[in-house]
Write an enzyme that holds these catalytic residues in place. Sequence first.
Site, mmCIF file in Angstrom:
data_model
loop_
_atom_site.group_PDB
_atom_site.id
_atom_site.type_symbol
_atom_site.label_atom_id
_atom_site.label_comp_id
_atom_site.label_asym_id
_atom_site.label_seq_id
_atom_site.Cartn_x
_atom_site.Cartn_y
_atom_site.Cartn_z
ATOM 1 N N ASP A 107 -11.169 3.264 4.413
ATOM 2 C CA ASP A 107 -11.532 2.049 4.306
ATOM 3 C C ASP A 107 -13.174 1.780 4.305
ATOM 4 O O ASP A 107 -13.569 0.682 3.764
ATOM 5 C CB ASP A 107 -11.049 0.956 5.644
ATOM 6 C CG ASP A 107 -9.876 0.241 5.276
ATOM 7 O OD1 ASP A 107 -9.732 -0.123 4.041
ATOM 8 O OD2 ASP A 107 -9.122 -0.216 6.262
ATOM 9 N N GLN A 125 -4.292 -1.669 9.548
ATOM 10 C CA GLN A 125 -4.423 -2.975 9.012
ATOM 11 C C GLN A 125 -4.964 -4.079 9.935
ATOM 12 O O GLN A 125 -4.510 -4.023 10.987
ATOM 13 C CB GLN A 125 -2.972 -3.328 8.753
ATOM 14 C CG GLN A 125 -2.657 -4.732 7.932
ATOM 15 C CD GLN A 125 -3.178 -4.788 6.512
ATOM 16 O OE1 GLN A 125 -3.127 -3.658 5.685
ATOM 17 N NE2 GLN A 125 -4.059 -5.851 6.086
ATOM 18 N N LYS A 172 0.777 -1.113 -0.005
ATOM 19 C CA LYS A 172 0.049 0.174 0.077
ATOM 20 C C LYS A 172 0.738 1.282 -0.281
ATOM 21 O O LYS A 172 0.542 2.410 -0.631
ATOM 22 C CB LYS A 172 -1.000 -0.027 1.256
ATOM 23 C CG LYS A 172 -2.052 -1.015 1.378
ATOM 24 C CD LYS A 172 -2.872 -1.371 2.235
ATOM 25 C CE LYS A 172 -3.693 -2.470 2.001
ATOM 26 N NZ LYS A 172 -4.343 -2.952 3.479
#
Length: 297
Positions: free
Chosen positions: A119, A96, A52
């Site tokens: 997200d 994460q 990422k």
Amino acid sequence: MTEVIDGEAVAADVRADVADRVELLEHAGVTPGLATVLMSDDAASETYVSMKQRDCEEVGIEGIHVEIDPDAPASELYGTIDDLNDRDDVHGILVQLPVPEHVDTRQVLRRIDPEKDVDGFHPENVGRLVAGDARFKPCTPHGVQKLLEAYDVETEGADAVVVGRSDIVGKPMANLLIQKGPGGNATTTVCHSRTRDLEAKLSNADIVVAAAGIPEFVDGSMLKPGATVIDVGINKVDAETEKGYALVGDVDYDSASEVAGAITPVPGGVGPMTRAMLLYNTVKAAGIRHDVDVGLR
Ligand code: NDP
């Protein structure tokens, strides 16, 4: 002929488009920033986060990375999130998952500023998605929607079956498919581990999105001829390769590709799209924060 849906190619297009929009922000004096937070020593999580960060660099997003000892108290993660919420140079925050067991995932997701929740997992953003007024669509289902759009797969009036009801993939996927408007208007069935006669549901589906996390369990015999098959699954199975394992999807590719009209491979299907849509959401977040129209809806 079955069409192979090339997620790498569509993701490259999304990244190029995002890079153009980063330039729009730069003209307005804004450099978009994405903070990734890792509280784990799991090798796969470390790899995902570093990929990422690499993606950010490629499109001109400033990557900020914070690592927290997995044995540290939950308060350390909460404090980090609070700091990142306050920083003007951070437009998106990604913690994460999974976090260690002693940390409450729900608390983590609620703590992130909803305007930085790239997200799309904060309850406010989940609610907006369900209400048809999405701010940030969760990256994997949004990536699937983009793939369908890129390959002109008609969702309107289609019978879609989503296999899996997780908060990350299955539920938001179904919510996108049922929305009024482009990329939606599908008649959507959500299946899970308690579903009776999954085969009957699959055999009627024009679009199948498989996200159960079970290696190759959807096979060609279950599918309607000509169906579009999107395989979200990423499963590690033992294999005689250099690494001792191989990655396979939730769909048995060989048998499914003999029946499907279009199908995503694993790897190279949904995975690259998930990463690309995170960049998309970060640039969108920066646009919202600084009132710059980057043209992302
Ligand atoms: P979860 O384990 O959270 O959810 C799996 C879902 O599948 C659950 O809803 C479960 O039902 C359902 N399920 C389990 N067994 C069956 C069955 N026999 N029949 C029908 N449904 C079943 O997984 P995720 O949603 O997080 O991920 C799914 C897969 O997608 C994984 O392989 C994951 O690695 C992959 N993934 C890939 C991404 C990408 O970018 N390509 C991103 C995210 C995930 P129940 O709710 O009843 O338990």
